[in-house]
Write an enzyme that holds these catalytic residues in place. Structure first.
Site: not given
Length: 206
Positions: A15, A47-49, A51
């Site tokens: 990502k 998973l945070d944007a 990260s």
């Protein structure tokens, strides 16, 4: 959770920064549909944007629960670039567990590392303060609280500048450029990766 015939049971996706852990874009963040065009797969652990790194998606509901449910204690490994130079005392505090506003964290694994070999440039790049050095650490946890790694490094005095998830249990980023994904075939407990695929090329040609 039923999936259409031929849907991979599990896929690994690298990502990029600025992409949400959902298919629909929202505000300034992109969604997974810009990269993954597969029916019947769902995110297993978010998973945070802001990260980067490994995100798993699966068409198997039981496998999704096993990966994402903290009760199963599947270890997640992160490469973390922090502001400042953590000493051994700071690493030991992370290993023992630190106090956050929602309670103490479980013991973790923490160590200094060099910048990971072959790590891609982040787009946009991290903003540094030239007067303050940075250092990479590897941090492995068995929890999944909101923005936990960032809060842990801040708690010991070293704010996170860049966060890359390198592994979830036995699954790794190996061979995946940002925006690429690959099926993982589960056969008698063994994981065999297929060639990486990508819908949109993010890296310049060499």
């Amino acid at each position: 959770m039923a999936a259409p015939p031929g849907t991979p049971r599990l896929i690994a996706f690298n990502k990029p920064y600025g992409v949400l852990s959902q298919f629909t874009p929202e505000g300034r963040w992109a969604g997974l549909k810009d990269y993954i065009d597969l029916p019947g797969v769902y995110v297993a652990g978010r998973l945070d944007a802001d990260s980067e790194g490994l995100l798993l998606l699966t068409s198997d509901g039981a496998l999704q629960a096993r990966i994402s449910d903290p009760r199963h204690k599947m270890e997640k490994t992160y490469w973390v670039q922090v502001e400042g130079e953590p000493d051994e005392a700071a690493l030991e505090a992370l290993r023992r567990g630190v106090q956050l506003n929602d309670g103490p964290t479980r013991p973790a694994r923490a160590r200094h590392i060099d910048e990971p070999a072959g790590l891609w440039e982040r787009i946009p790049p991290v903003r540094f303060r030239q007067s303050i050095p940075t250092r990479w650490i590897e941090l492995a946890i068995r929890e999944g609280r909101n923005r936990q790694v960032r809060r842990m490094t801040a708690a010991v005095g070293f704010p996170t500048l860049r966060l890359v998830r390198a592994a979830i249990g036995p699954y790794t980023l190996d061979g995946l450029a940002p925006g690429q994904w690959r099926p993982l075939l589960v056969e008698e407990g063994q994981i065999r990766p297929e060639p990486a695929k990508n819908k949109r090329r993010l890296l310049p040609k060499t």
